[in-house]
Design an enzyme around this catalytic site. Structure first.
Site, PDB file in Angstrom:
ATOM      1  N   HIS A 203     -28.585  -7.352   2.477  1.00 28.41           N
ATOM      2  CA  HIS A 203     -26.444  -8.715   2.291  1.00 28.41           C
ATOM      3  C   HIS A 203     -26.245  -9.492   3.390  1.00 28.41           C
ATOM      4  O   HIS A 203     -26.639  -8.651   5.036  1.00 28.41           O
ATOM      5  CB  HIS A 203     -25.530  -6.628   2.266  1.00 28.41           C
ATOM      6  CG  HIS A 203     -24.331  -7.140   2.236  1.00 28.41           C
ATOM      7  ND1 HIS A 203     -23.156  -6.662   1.876  1.00 28.41           N
ATOM      8  CD2 HIS A 203     -23.396  -7.437   3.616  1.00 28.41           C
ATOM      9  CE1 HIS A 203     -22.480  -6.994   2.166  1.00 28.41           C
ATOM     10  NE2 HIS A 203     -22.101  -7.243   3.538  1.00 28.41           N
ATOM     11  N   CYS A 236     -15.746  -9.014   8.525  1.00 24.42           N
ATOM     12  CA  CYS A 236     -15.594  -8.023   8.666  1.00 24.42           C
ATOM     13  C   CYS A 236     -14.650  -7.783   9.730  1.00 24.42           C
ATOM     14  O   CYS A 236     -14.658  -8.464  10.875  1.00 24.42           O
ATOM     15  CB  CYS A 236     -16.683  -6.604   9.444  1.00 24.42           C
ATOM     16  SG  CYS A 236     -16.611  -5.476   9.501  1.00 24.42           S
TER      17      CYS A 236
HETATM   18  P1  HMG Z   1      -9.927   7.980  12.506  1.00 27.41           P
HETATM   19  O1  HMG Z   1      -8.379   7.632  12.720  1.00 27.41           O
HETATM   20  O2  HMG Z   1     -10.772   8.116  12.784  1.00 27.41           O
HETATM   21  O3  HMG Z   1      -9.406   9.206  11.091  1.00 27.41           O
HETATM   22  O4  HMG Z   1     -10.309   7.060  10.878  1.00 27.41           O
HETATM   23  P2  HMG Z   1      -9.462  10.535  11.148  1.00 27.41           P
HETATM   24  O5  HMG Z   1      -9.844  11.653  10.273  1.00 27.41           O
HETATM   25  O6  HMG Z   1      -8.720  11.170  12.345  1.00 27.41           O
HETATM   26  O7  HMG Z   1      -7.786  10.230   9.785  1.00 27.41           O
HETATM   27  C1  HMG Z   1      -6.772   9.341  11.078  1.00 27.41           C
HETATM   28  C2  HMG Z   1      -5.850   8.960  10.095  1.00 27.41           C
HETATM   29  O8  HMG Z   1      -6.532   8.503   8.477  1.00 27.41           O
HETATM   30  C3  HMG Z   1      -4.970  10.736   9.173  1.00 27.41           C
HETATM   31  O9  HMG Z   1      -3.611  10.497   8.292  1.00 27.41           O
HETATM   32  C4  HMG Z   1      -5.575  10.484   7.718  1.00 27.41           C
HETATM   33  O10 HMG Z   1      -5.177  11.002   6.240  1.00 27.41           O
HETATM   34  C5  HMG Z   1      -6.073   9.124   7.426  1.00 27.41           C
HETATM   35  P3  HMG Z   1      -2.805   9.808   9.300  1.00 27.41           P
HETATM   36  O11 HMG Z   1      -2.357  11.668   9.773  1.00 27.41           O
HETATM   37  O12 HMG Z   1      -2.274   9.466  10.277  1.00 27.41           O
HETATM   38  O13 HMG Z   1      -1.486   9.406   8.961  1.00 27.41           O
HETATM   39  N1  HMG Z   1      -7.331   8.748   6.692  1.00 27.41           N
HETATM   40  C6  HMG Z   1      -7.554   8.533   5.769  1.00 27.41           C
HETATM   41  N2  HMG Z   1      -6.839   7.752   5.016  1.00 27.41           N
HETATM   42  C7  HMG Z   1      -7.043   6.541   3.777  1.00 27.41           C
HETATM   43  N3  HMG Z   1      -8.657   6.931   3.479  1.00 27.41           N
HETATM   44  C8  HMG Z   1      -8.718   7.289   3.930  1.00 27.41           C
HETATM   45  C9  HMG Z   1      -8.464   8.432   4.839  1.00 27.41           C
HETATM   46  N4  HMG Z   1      -9.602   8.857   6.257  1.00 27.41           N
HETATM   47  C10 HMG Z   1      -9.076   9.107   7.033  1.00 27.41           C
HETATM   48  N5  HMG Z   1     -10.545   7.567   4.366  1.00 27.41           N
HETATM   49  C11 HMG Z   1     -11.622   6.495   9.447  1.00 27.41           C
HETATM   50  C12 HMG Z   1     -11.947   7.105  10.203  1.00 27.41           C
HETATM   51  C13 HMG Z   1     -13.346   5.868   8.177  1.00 27.41           C
HETATM   52  C14 HMG Z   1     -10.832   6.851   8.292  1.00 27.41           C
HETATM   53  C15 HMG Z   1     -11.423   4.644   9.019  1.00 27.41           C
HETATM   54  O14 HMG Z   1     -12.502   4.240  10.670  1.00 27.41           O
HETATM   55  C16 HMG Z   1     -11.395   3.711   8.367  1.00 27.41           C
HETATM   56  O15 HMG Z   1     -10.786   3.893   7.495  1.00 27.41           O
HETATM   57  N6  HMG Z   1     -12.640   2.463   8.779  1.00 27.41           N
HETATM   58  C17 HMG Z   1     -12.492   1.698   7.964  1.00 27.41           C
HETATM   59  C18 HMG Z   1     -13.476   0.618   8.234  1.00 27.41           C
HETATM   60  C19 HMG Z   1     -13.967  -0.938   7.269  1.00 27.41           C
HETATM   61  O16 HMG Z   1     -12.816   0.281   6.143  1.00 27.41           O
HETATM   62  N7  HMG Z   1     -14.812  -1.305   7.568  1.00 27.41           N
HETATM   63  C20 HMG Z   1     -14.721  -2.502   6.544  1.00 27.41           C
HETATM   64  C21 HMG Z   1     -15.877  -2.328   5.558  1.00 27.41           C
HETATM   65  S1  HMG Z   1     -17.339  -1.753   6.621  1.00 27.41           S
HETATM   66  C22 HMG Z   1     -18.217  -3.349   5.743  1.00 27.41           C
HETATM   67  O17 HMG Z   1     -17.290  -4.692   5.940  1.00 27.41           O
HETATM   68  C23 HMG Z   1     -19.642  -3.822   6.700  1.00 27.41           C
HETATM   69  C24 HMG Z   1     -20.494  -3.519   4.734  1.00 27.41           C
HETATM   70  O18 HMG Z   1     -19.536  -5.156   4.271  1.00 27.41           O
HETATM   71  C25 HMG Z   1     -21.300  -4.312   5.034  1.00 27.41           C
HETATM   72  C26 HMG Z   1     -22.075  -5.199   6.131  1.00 27.41           C
HETATM   73  O19 HMG Z   1     -21.745  -6.647   6.340  1.00 27.41           O
HETATM   74  O20 HMG Z   1     -22.820  -5.343   7.089  1.00 27.41           O
HETATM   75  C27 HMG Z   1     -20.219  -2.756   4.232  1.00 27.41           C
HETATM   76 MG    MG Z   2     -20.741  -7.270   4.540  1.00 26.97          MG
END
Ligand code: HMG
Ligand code: MG
Length: 309
Positions: A203, A236
């Site tokens: 990737h 990202c």
């Molecule tokens: P957090 O704040 O540490 O989580 O986030 P938490 O457990 O303390 O929860 C905080 C709030 O998030 C709560 O809501 C939870 O319910 C909610 P509140 O009570 O404040 O209203 N929550 C969620 N809501 C929806 N869906 C969920 C979820 N989990 C908790 N699944 C968390 C931790 C992982 C959720 C956060 O950091 C996050 O969503 N990060 C997203 C990161 C992301 O999507 N990054 C981009 C993708 S990775 C990428 O692009 C790389 C890749 O392409 C490969 C490459 O290129 O290398 C794959």
């Molecule tokens: Mg990526």
């Protein structure tokens, strides 16, 4: 070199997650349909992540709802909450995502690498129970925006842990596009000591225009699954400076040169890319009313029209 390569099209997720304006559900669905028409059989359709962290993916449930056939649609999930949403949406394949660097893991998913792997254990159990396939990701395999150089051994360790946990395939992400042919080869040769090459994908983000050279090396090392995005969309949100994913069209050109089969029609793919670029050039309020911001746009336009402007 493999005789056949499976392309995993990540445009609707990795591409659109980085756009300033969320794209309307109807446009994402049309984009996915055009990609399917082009022959792409593995397509990332969204992510069940926190909308506070990545608002662009907030309508993933609606996108899935609109897709009658969910075969080949992959959705990212970071934890049990995301996995439950994927099961409720009828998803057949998810991707869990870890990193080879602590700095990126903290910034991207707010936990350490070990904590992320712990979070994935119940996700794997849920997936098994519901017959959902799980793909794994390791980010920053060739450099991290926070921690700098990454040792191939660190990549191999996380890759093996994801594979042993039950990921049928692990995609190795050059998140910021700092890889070179030499570092790509060294990293893959180390990972291959621990995980069969048939279970690996690559990737590349094309920040320094080296993705195609690096993919060529990956093919020489026996990798037969390549992630890419139509029209080179992407980046990202937690890796500043990371530009788009390698363009699927460029990958097709390489495969054609090397006489490797992909089953993808370049002309139809070009059309899918043209379509999504035209959507991204429109002001949000013209691209459809399904996002709240767009709905405000439509209300504004209706009012504007009623005033006779
Ligand atoms: P957090 O704040 O540490 O989580 O986030 P938490 O457990 O303390 O929860 C905080 C709030 O998030 C709560 O809501 C939870 O319910 C909610 P509140 O009570 O404040 O209203 N929550 C969620 N809501 C929806 N869906 C969920 C979820 N989990 C908790 N699944 C968390 C931790 C992982 C959720 C956060 O950091 C996050 O969503 N990060 C997203 C990161 C992301 O999507 N990054 C981009 C993708 S990775 C990428 O692009 C790389 C890749 O392409 C490969 C490459 O290129 O290398 C794959
Ligand atoms: Mg990526």
């Amino acid at each position: 070199m493999p005789s056949k390569v499976r392309i995993v099209e990540v445009g609707p997720r990795d591409g659109l997650q980085n756009e300033k304006t969320p794209v309307a559900v109807a446009d994402i669905v049309t984009f996915i349909q055009k990609l399917r028409d082009a022959g792409l059989q593995s397509i990332e359709g969204g992510a069940f992540v926190s909308a506070k962290w990545v608002p662009q993916m907030a309508n993933t449930d609606k996108v899935l709802d609109a897709l009658e056939d969910k075969n080949g649609i992959v959705v990212l999930v970071p934890n049990e909450k995301g996995m439950q949403a994927a099961i409720d949406a009828g998803v057949k394949e998810v991707a869990v995502f870890a990193a080879a660097s602590e700095g990126f893991s903290q910034k991207n998913i707010n936990c350490s690498i070990d904590e992320s792997l712990e979070r994935f254990k119940p996700v794997m159990d849920m997936a098994k129970k519901h017959g959902v396939k799980v793909r794994g990701y390791v980010s920053c395999v060739l450099g991290c925006p926070y921690d700098g150089d990454i040792a191939p051994a660190a990549v191999a360790e996380v890759t093996k842990k994801l594979y042993d946990m039950g990921c049928y395939e692990v995609s190795l992400g050059d998140t910021i596009g700092t890889g070179t042919p030499d570092t790509t080869r060294a990293m893959l040769q180390e990972v291959k000591k621990h995980v069969l090459v048939d279970a690996l994908a690559v990737h590349f983000h094309d920040t320094h225009d080296r993705a195609i050279d690096n993919i060529r090396v990956a093919l020489e090392e026996g990798v037969s699954v390549v992630d890419s995005a139509a029209s080179g969309l992407g980046g990202c949100p937690y890796a500043e400076g990371a530009t788009g994913n390698v363009d699927t069209l460029k990958v097709l050109a390489l495969m054609e040169e090397l006489k490797i089969e992909t089953g993808v029609d370049a002309a139809k793919l070009k059309e899918a890319g043209r379509f999504i670029r035209s959507v991204l050039q429109k002001p949000a309020m013209l691209s459809g009313p399904s996002h709240p911001k767009n709905a405000m746009g439509w209300i504004f336009m209706a009012f504007w029209g009623a005033q006779g402007f």
